[in-house]
Write an enzyme that holds these catalytic residues in place. Structure first.
Site, PDB file in Angstrom:
ATOM      1  N   TYR A 108       0.819  -1.214   0.000  1.00 46.59           N
ATOM      2  CA  TYR A 108       0.000   0.000   0.000  1.00 46.59           C
ATOM      3  C   TYR A 108       0.854   1.265   0.000  1.00 46.59           C
ATOM      4  O   TYR A 108       0.362   2.359  -0.284  1.00 46.59           O
ATOM      5  CB  TYR A 108      -0.959   0.025   1.195  1.00 46.59           C
ATOM      6  CG  TYR A 108      -2.008  -1.072   1.188  1.00 46.59           C
ATOM      7  CD1 TYR A 108      -2.227  -1.854   0.064  1.00 46.59           C
ATOM      8  CD2 TYR A 108      -2.788  -1.317   2.299  1.00 46.59           C
ATOM      9  CE1 TYR A 108      -3.172  -2.862   0.052  1.00 46.59           C
ATOM     10  CE2 TYR A 108      -3.749  -2.320   2.302  1.00 46.59           C
ATOM     11  CZ  TYR A 108      -3.935  -3.096   1.178  1.00 46.59           C
ATOM     12  OH  TYR A 108      -4.875  -4.082   1.178  1.00 46.59           O
TER      13      TYR A 108
ATOM     14  N   LYS B 196       3.546 -15.349   2.729  1.00 42.03           N
ATOM     15  CA  LYS B 196       3.470 -16.127   1.486  1.00 42.03           C
ATOM     16  C   LYS B 196       4.909 -16.470   1.107  1.00 42.03           C
ATOM     17  O   LYS B 196       5.404 -16.124   0.014  1.00 42.03           O
ATOM     18  CB  LYS B 196       2.743 -15.296   0.408  1.00 42.03           C
ATOM     19  CG  LYS B 196       2.374 -16.062  -0.843  1.00 42.03           C
ATOM     20  CD  LYS B 196       1.240 -17.050  -0.648  1.00 42.03           C
ATOM     21  CE  LYS B 196       0.958 -17.798  -1.945  1.00 42.03           C
ATOM     22  NZ  LYS B 196       0.051 -18.947  -1.749  1.00 42.03           N
TER      23      LYS B 196
ATOM     24  N   ASP C 277      -3.033 -18.145   2.252  1.00 40.50           N
ATOM     25  CA  ASP C 277      -4.216 -18.825   1.716  1.00 40.50           C
ATOM     26  C   ASP C 277      -4.728 -19.862   2.708  1.00 40.50           C
ATOM     27  O   ASP C 277      -5.941 -19.994   2.942  1.00 40.50           O
ATOM     28  CB  ASP C 277      -3.929 -19.440   0.333  1.00 40.50           C
ATOM     29  CG  ASP C 277      -2.555 -20.081   0.244  1.00 40.50           C
ATOM     30  OD1 ASP C 277      -1.710 -19.851   1.141  1.00 40.50           O
ATOM     31  OD2 ASP C 277      -2.305 -20.831  -0.712  1.00 40.50           O
TER      32      ASP C 277
ATOM     33  N   ASP D 279      -5.185  -6.650   6.110  1.00 41.10           N
ATOM     34  CA  ASP D 279      -6.384  -5.920   5.703  1.00 41.10           C
ATOM     35  C   ASP D 279      -7.495  -6.927   5.390  1.00 41.10           C
ATOM     36  O   ASP D 279      -8.632  -6.823   5.851  1.00 41.10           O
ATOM     37  CB  ASP D 279      -6.031  -5.093   4.452  1.00 41.10           C
ATOM     38  CG  ASP D 279      -7.122  -4.113   4.070  1.00 41.10           C
ATOM     39  OD1 ASP D 279      -8.078  -3.948   4.846  1.00 41.10           O
ATOM     40  OD2 ASP D 279      -7.001  -3.509   2.986  1.00 41.10           O
TER      41      ASP D 279
ATOM     42  N   ASP E 226     -10.817  -8.315   8.118  1.00 37.64           N
ATOM     43  CA  ASP E 226     -12.237  -8.213   7.757  1.00 37.64           C
ATOM     44  C   ASP E 226     -12.903  -9.590   7.764  1.00 37.64           C
ATOM     45  O   ASP E 226     -14.047  -9.731   8.178  1.00 37.64           O
ATOM     46  CB  ASP E 226     -12.412  -7.555   6.385  1.00 37.64           C
ATOM     47  CG  ASP E 226     -12.521  -6.036   6.514  1.00 37.64           C
ATOM     48  OD1 ASP E 226     -12.025  -5.506   7.536  1.00 37.64           O
ATOM     49  OD2 ASP E 226     -13.089  -5.395   5.618  1.00 37.64           O
TER      50      ASP E 226
END
Ligand code: NAD
Length: 341
Positions: free
Chosen positions: A137, A179, A211, A235, A239
């Site tokens: 980001y 990852k 994942d 992020d 959620d």
């Protein structure tokens, strides 16, 4: 004396902040609480969503408690016009808040509101610790010919400091999510987190690929303690984790930086302009934010637990605001929690 800056903001913000102040007064009459403007109300008064004076007052406080900012009055497509949420970004940057904390601890009385079956969600009490100021980001991005790119960069220092937060707040175990089978930043992340773990021999460390973590979060959420991860993965996972509890009106969050500097504590929900002024807002996410401020911002664990159990008992006694399918209003909810404190 503990100094708290209260930022009521916009919409339902002032209503739920007033309830939070009642709660704080009940916990300790010695809290010195001062209100300041942020968001839309600050734009109206000063032209800016966060003035230098307010930021300075926040820096000098022990903790900052925020309700919500924003609303249709300040929605604009003019890129140069000030926007309420710039106040939030300014606070995060100005206070050096690089860690976002999102607890997932469904109240026993609301287990059936979760989209998961009761036996899966029961006993869940986890904390997502997300890196907030680095990664993709904030990396270099752009367009070249007919393609576009975004870059992920993490330094050893950035990973070390967020990993320290994860270990500091874990009860017994940190699950670091990355990852590392593909991304070089993830391989560095793993190396650095392993190094930080050595400084915390009383806590366990395990690693999950992102994942797999997304799957485990819905299949066995109660097995997690702290989930430690980088900005973009956090992020998405925070959620996903938030949905496990079933209602936006219930979720608190915190952003913290270096030990000894003030953290920012706020509900996840926004300013709910559709119900502002009706007295129907659910104050429980705000009360949860007060509990987080007590635990993670002021080191007052017992009082944090007392607030959480007062909320649990009020819900067990049947308290339900409109967003939870009941007819209790803000005043009823505040009384119900205070009487259980
Ligand atoms: P929202 O969270 O304000 O509202 C979404 C829905 O949830 C609405 O129907 C609302 O009535 C309901 N809701 C939210 N909080 C509630 C509560 N405590 N009790 C009962 N019901 C509640 O999100 P939105 O409608 O997308 O955004 C409204 C404004 O808030 C926008 O200006 C947005 O930019 C801003 N916003 C601010 C923050 C923040 O301050 N951290 C976060 C998200 C959105």
């Amino acid at each position: 004396m503990t100094r708290i800056i209260a930022l009521p903001g916009d919409g339902i913000g002032p209503e739920i902040m007033a309830a939070a102040r009642e709660l704080l007064d009940r916990i300790d009459a010695d809290f010195e609480i001062e209100e300041r403007l942020v968001g839309g109300v600050s734009i109206d008064a000063t032209g800016s969503p966060l003035t230098d004076e307010v930021l300075e007052d926040c820096r000098n406080a022990d903790a900052v408690l925020l309700a919500a900012v924003g609303g249709p009055k300040w929605d604009t497509t003019d890129p140069d016009a000030p926007r309420p949420e710039q106040g939030l970004l300014g606070l995060r940057k100005g206070l050096g808040l690089y860690a976002n904390l999102r607890p997932v601890r469904p109240s026993p009385a609301l287990l059936d509101a979760s989209p998961l079956k009761r036996d899966r969600i029961e006993g869940t009490d986890l904390l997502v610790v997300r890196e907030l100021t680095g990664g993709v980001y904030f990396g270099d991005r752009g367009r070249r010919d007919d393609s576009a790119y975004d870059t992920t960069v993490y330094s050893v220092g950035e990973i070390e400091r967020i990993a320290e937060v994860g270990f500091r707040f874990a009860r017994e175990r940190v699950t670091s999510v990355d990852k590392a089978n593909i991304l070089e930043t993830s391989r560095l992340w793993r190396e650095v987190v392993e190094g930080v773990a050595k400084r915390h021999p009383d806590k366990q460390l395990d690693h999950l690929l992102v994942d797999n973590a997304a799957m485990q979060l819905v299949s066995r959420p109660s097995s997690f303690d702290v989930i430690l991860t980088e900005n973009m993965f956090g992020d998405i996972l925070s959620d996903e984790a938030a949905m496990l509890t079933g209602s936006i009106g219930m979720l608190p969050s915190a952003s913290v930086g270096e030990p000894g500097t003030p953290g920012l504590f706020e509900p996840v929900h926004g300013s709910a302009p559709d119900i502002a002024g009706t007295g129907r807002a659910n104050p429980l996410a705000m009360f949860g934010s007060v509990a987080m401020m007590l635990r993670y911002g002021l080191g007052r664990q017992d009082e944090a637990a007392a607030v959480e159990s007062a909320v649990d008992r009020a819900l067990a006694d049947g308290l339900r605001t409109a967003d939870l399918g009941g007819d209790a209003n803000l005043e009823d909810a505040t009384r119900a929690v205070l009487s259980n404190l």
